[in-house]
Scaffold this motif. Structure first.
Motif, PDB file in Angstrom:
ATOM      1  N   ASN A 269     -12.767 -16.540   5.594  1.00  0.00           N
ATOM      2  CA  ASN A 269     -13.898 -16.997   4.781  1.00  0.00           C
ATOM      3  C   ASN A 269     -14.283 -15.865   3.847  1.00  0.00           C
ATOM      4  O   ASN A 269     -13.536 -14.902   3.694  1.00  0.00           O
ATOM      5  N   ASP A 270     -15.435 -15.980   3.241  1.00  0.00           N
ATOM      6  CA  ASP A 270     -15.808 -15.019   2.213  1.00  0.00           C
ATOM      7  C   ASP A 270     -16.082 -13.624   2.768  1.00  0.00           C
ATOM      8  O   ASP A 270     -16.147 -12.665   2.005  1.00  0.00           O
ATOM      9  N   HIS A 271     -16.234 -13.487   4.091  1.00  0.00           N
ATOM     10  CA  HIS A 271     -16.595 -12.195   4.664  1.00  0.00           C
ATOM     11  C   HIS A 271     -15.660 -11.731   5.776  1.00  0.00           C
ATOM     12  O   HIS A 271     -15.893 -10.659   6.344  1.00  0.00           O
ATOM     13  N   PHE A 272     -14.616 -12.479   6.105  1.00  0.00           N
ATOM     14  CA  PHE A 272     -13.751 -12.086   7.219  1.00  0.00           C
ATOM     15  C   PHE A 272     -12.306 -12.411   6.889  1.00  0.00           C
ATOM     16  O   PHE A 272     -12.000 -13.506   6.391  1.00  0.00           O
ATOM     17  N   ARG A 273     -11.412 -11.453   7.172  1.00  0.00           N
ATOM     18  CA  ARG A 273      -9.987 -11.659   6.953  1.00  0.00           C
ATOM     19  C   ARG A 273      -9.187 -10.882   7.990  1.00  0.00           C
ATOM     20  O   ARG A 273      -9.695  -9.934   8.611  1.00  0.00           O
ATOM     21  N   VAL A 274      -7.946 -11.274   8.175  1.00  0.00           N
ATOM     22  CA  VAL A 274      -7.041 -10.632   9.125  1.00  0.00           C
ATOM     23  C   VAL A 274      -5.690 -10.457   8.447  1.00  0.00           C
ATOM     24  O   VAL A 274      -5.330 -11.216   7.543  1.00  0.00           O
ATOM     25  N   ASP A 275      -4.935  -9.438   8.892  1.00  0.00           N
ATOM     26  CA  ASP A 275      -3.566  -9.303   8.406  1.00  0.00           C
ATOM     27  C   ASP A 275      -2.714  -8.535   9.410  1.00  0.00           C
ATOM     28  O   ASP A 275      -3.227  -7.915  10.351  1.00  0.00           O
ATOM     29  N   THR A 276      -1.409  -8.624   9.208  1.00  0.00           N
ATOM     30  CA  THR A 276      -0.420  -7.864   9.964  1.00  0.00           C
ATOM     31  C   THR A 276       0.317  -6.971   8.982  1.00  0.00           C
ATOM     32  O   THR A 276       0.756  -7.440   7.928  1.00  0.00           O
ATOM     33  N   THR A 277       0.441  -5.687   9.309  1.00  0.00           N
ATOM     34  CA  THR A 277       1.036  -4.733   8.385  1.00  0.00           C
ATOM     35  C   THR A 277       2.184  -3.974   9.041  1.00  0.00           C
ATOM     36  O   THR A 277       2.177  -3.715  10.247  1.00  0.00           O
ATOM     37  N   PHE A 278       3.165  -3.632   8.204  1.00  0.00           N
ATOM     38  CA  PHE A 278       4.283  -2.777   8.613  1.00  0.00           C
ATOM     39  C   PHE A 278       4.263  -1.558   7.720  1.00  0.00           C
ATOM     40  O   PHE A 278       4.235  -1.674   6.490  1.00  0.00           O
TER      41      PHE A 278
ATOM     42  N   ASN B 171       3.206   7.628   3.120  1.00  0.00           N
ATOM     43  CA  ASN B 171       3.420   6.387   3.846  1.00  0.00           C
ATOM     44  C   ASN B 171       3.439   5.227   2.845  1.00  0.00           C
ATOM     45  O   ASN B 171       2.698   5.222   1.861  1.00  0.00           O
ATOM     46  N   ILE B 172       4.311   4.245   3.072  1.00  0.00           N
ATOM     47  CA  ILE B 172       4.265   3.002   2.314  1.00  0.00           C
ATOM     48  C   ILE B 172       4.192   1.853   3.306  1.00  0.00           C
ATOM     49  O   ILE B 172       4.692   1.943   4.431  1.00  0.00           O
ATOM     50  N   GLY B 173       3.551   0.767   2.883  1.00  0.00           N
ATOM     51  CA  GLY B 173       3.385  -0.360   3.798  1.00  0.00           C
ATOM     52  C   GLY B 173       3.313  -1.676   3.068  1.00  0.00           C
ATOM     53  O   GLY B 173       2.981  -1.746   1.885  1.00  0.00           O
TER      54      GLY B 173
ATOM     55  N   HIS C 195      -4.824  11.035   8.952  1.00  0.00           N
ATOM     56  CA  HIS C 195      -5.885  10.692   8.007  1.00  0.00           C
ATOM     57  C   HIS C 195      -5.217  10.299   6.687  1.00  0.00           C
ATOM     58  O   HIS C 195      -4.505  11.116   6.086  1.00  0.00           O
ATOM     59  N   GLU C 196      -5.467   9.083   6.240  1.00  0.00           N
ATOM     60  CA  GLU C 196      -4.745   8.528   5.096  1.00  0.00           C
ATOM     61  C   GLU C 196      -5.697   8.195   3.944  1.00  0.00           C
ATOM     62  O   GLU C 196      -6.704   7.507   4.153  1.00  0.00           O
ATOM     63  N   ALA C 197      -5.339   8.680   2.751  1.00  0.00           N
ATOM     64  CA  ALA C 197      -5.980   8.224   1.514  1.00  0.00           C
ATOM     65  C   ALA C 197      -5.064   7.158   0.922  1.00  0.00           C
ATOM     66  O   ALA C 197      -3.926   7.437   0.548  1.00  0.00           O
ATOM     67  N   ARG C 198      -5.564   5.904   0.851  1.00  0.00           N
ATOM     68  CA  ARG C 198      -4.693   4.762   0.541  1.00  0.00           C
ATOM     69  C   ARG C 198      -5.064   4.117  -0.793  1.00  0.00           C
ATOM     70  O   ARG C 198      -6.226   4.114  -1.208  1.00  0.00           O
ATOM     71  N   ALA C 199      -4.039   3.529  -1.427  1.00  0.00           N
ATOM     72  CA  ALA C 199      -4.239   2.707  -2.613  1.00  0.00           C
ATOM     73  C   ALA C 199      -3.185   1.601  -2.587  1.00  0.00           C
ATOM     74  O   ALA C 199      -2.039   1.832  -2.184  1.00  0.00           O
ATOM     75  N   GLY C 200      -3.585   0.400  -2.987  1.00  0.00           N
ATOM     76  CA  GLY C 200      -2.644  -0.704  -2.962  1.00  0.00           C
ATOM     77  C   GLY C 200      -3.176  -1.902  -3.708  1.00  0.00           C
ATOM     78  O   GLY C 200      -4.193  -1.831  -4.416  1.00  0.00           O
ATOM     79  N   VAL C 201      -2.481  -3.030  -3.559  1.00  0.00           N
ATOM     80  CA  VAL C 201      -2.875  -4.283  -4.198  1.00  0.00           C
ATOM     81  C   VAL C 201      -2.760  -5.409  -3.181  1.00  0.00           C
ATOM     82  O   VAL C 201      -1.967  -5.347  -2.234  1.00  0.00           O
TER      83      VAL C 201
ATOM     84  N   ASP D 255       0.838  -1.199   0.000  1.00  0.00           N
ATOM     85  CA  ASP D 255       0.000   0.000   0.000  1.00  0.00           C
ATOM     86  C   ASP D 255       0.876   1.255   0.000  1.00  0.00           C
ATOM     87  O   ASP D 255       2.011   1.246   0.483  1.00  0.00           O
ATOM     88  N   ALA D 256       0.310   2.326  -0.512  1.00  0.00           N
ATOM     89  CA  ALA D 256       0.894   3.659  -0.411  1.00  0.00           C
ATOM     90  C   ALA D 256      -0.224   4.625  -0.056  1.00  0.00           C
ATOM     91  O   ALA D 256      -1.391   4.392  -0.390  1.00  0.00           O
ATOM     92  N   SER D 257       0.126   5.713   0.635  1.00  0.00           N
ATOM     93  CA  SER D 257      -0.913   6.649   1.056  1.00  0.00           C
ATOM     94  C   SER D 257      -0.378   8.066   1.121  1.00  0.00           C
ATOM     95  O   SER D 257       0.834   8.299   1.236  1.00  0.00           O
ATOM     96  N   TYR D 258      -1.322   9.001   1.022  1.00  0.00           N
ATOM     97  CA  TYR D 258      -1.048  10.404   1.321  1.00  0.00           C
ATOM     98  C   TYR D 258      -1.625  10.676   2.698  1.00  0.00           C
ATOM     99  O   TYR D 258      -2.808  10.429   2.945  1.00  0.00           O
ATOM    100  N   ASP D 259      -0.780  11.187   3.621  1.00  0.00           N
ATOM    101  CA  ASP D 259      -1.156  11.303   5.021  1.00  0.00           C
ATOM    102  C   ASP D 259      -1.322  12.764   5.430  1.00  0.00           C
ATOM    103  O   ASP D 259      -0.379  13.558   5.318  1.00  0.00           O
ATOM    104  N   VAL D 260      -2.533  13.096   5.882  1.00  0.00           N
ATOM    105  CA  VAL D 260      -2.805  14.417   6.442  1.00  0.00           C
ATOM    106  C   VAL D 260      -2.529  14.330   7.937  1.00  0.00           C
ATOM    107  O   VAL D 260      -3.218  13.604   8.675  1.00  0.00           O
ATOM    108  N   MET D 261      -1.517  15.071   8.389  1.00  0.00           N
ATOM    109  CA  MET D 261      -1.033  14.960   9.765  1.00  0.00           C
ATOM    110  C   MET D 261      -1.663  16.039  10.646  1.00  0.00           C
ATOM    111  O   MET D 261      -1.710  17.215  10.273  1.00  0.00           O
TER     112      MET D 261
END
Length: 284
Positions: free
Chosen positions: A94-103, A84-86, A251-257, A49-55
């Motif tokens: 399942n089809d409606h629930f997921r978890v992840d760990t991000t840096f 920010n990059i992450g 406040h982050e506007a994010r985009a990623g894959v 992910d990458a984002s523009y961060d309003v601090m």
């Protein structure tokens, strides 16, 4: 003879009409509809992910030396917006629930602040003085996150999520210069306070939409709010300091894959329904 032939013809015609009336052909019945079972997807995925961060810096304070000897707020404090990059790794439960760990790594953001005062609190200034304070900070975060995928609408899957973790905030040295408010050319020598670093509790709230590119790859666009707790900012020097910031709202506007492993989940195969056989005519 002629009368006999006529009677025989009439009898044959009547028998044919009766046979046609008794001939019955049932209409073919359509095969019953059976909906295809829903196939739930699950498995590991990675993300970037990458984002523009309003601090939003919630303020800063420091220990003021001289005769006051007390903690005071910066009269002005501001920090620039940044980016920010992450990266992360997750699991689709399942089809409606997921978890992840991000840096995530937050790029450098410049700080500008000032204080006002006079007398022994501000060194060479004998009247009202105003300080110029400059520094910069960077940060990295480690977060555990959970998401609810609300539903699937064609290529779009909107979601909401929440995360909890920690952020290490590293401040550069703070450079402080006090100048006369009536004569800005009359200034003390610049004092450099050693920058501090500390881990802070952080939580986040997310919402966004995943967009199917293919069965393994999804684009992800959305918004994330992160709240970072307060912590150390700079140390003591020349009868002033140490200082602390009051934390950040980001406040982050994010985009990623996101890329899912394990191949594509396919809909369960249903053999084609048998065409109803044309029944033979039934004679009654």
């Amino acid at each position: 003879m002629k009368r006999l032939l006529t009677s025989a013809s009439l009898m044959l015609a009547m028998a044919g009409a009766a046979s046609a009336a008794d001939l019955y052909t049932p209409e073919p019945q359509p095969a019953p509809y059976e909906p295809a079972p829903v196939v739930e997807t699950s498995g590991w995925y990675i993300r970037g992910d990458a984002s523009y961060d309003v601090m939003n810096l919630r303020g800063a304070k420091f220990y003021q030396g001289g005769s006051s000897r007390r903690m005071v707020d910066f009269h002005e404090s501001d920090i620039d917006n940044t980016g920010n990059i992450g990266v992360g790794v997750g699991y689709q439960v399942n089809d409606h629930f997921r978890v992840d760990t991000t840096f995530d790594y937050l790029f450098s953001a410049d700080f500008r602040g000032s204080t006002t005062g006079g007398g022994s609190d501000f060194g060479a200034c004998t009247d009202t003085c105003k300080s110029r304070d400059v520094s910069a900070m960077t940060a990295y975060s480690l977060m555990a996150n959970a998401y609810v995928d609300i539903g699937h609408y064609g290529m779009l899957t909107p979601y909401v999520g929440a995360g909890l973790g920690g952020t290490y905030v590293k401040w550069d040295d703070l450079k402080n210069t006090a100048c006369s408010a009536t004569n800005p050319e009359l200034c003390d020598d610049t004092v450099s306070h050693k920058g501090k670093g500390s881990w802070r509790m952080t939580y986040g709230l997310m919402l966004g939409t995943a967009i199917d590119i293919n069965c393994n790859l999804k684009a992800d666009v959305g918004y994330r709010y992160r709240r970072v707790d307060d912590g150390d900012m700079f140390g003591y020097k020349s009868n002033g300091g140490p200082g602390k910031d009051k934390g950040f709202d980001i406040h982050e506007a994010r985009a990623g894959v996101r890329y899912a492993f394990g191949g594509c989940a396919e809909q369960a195969y249903l053999p084609p329904a048998d065409m109803p056989q044309q029944e033979q005519p039934v004679f009654k």
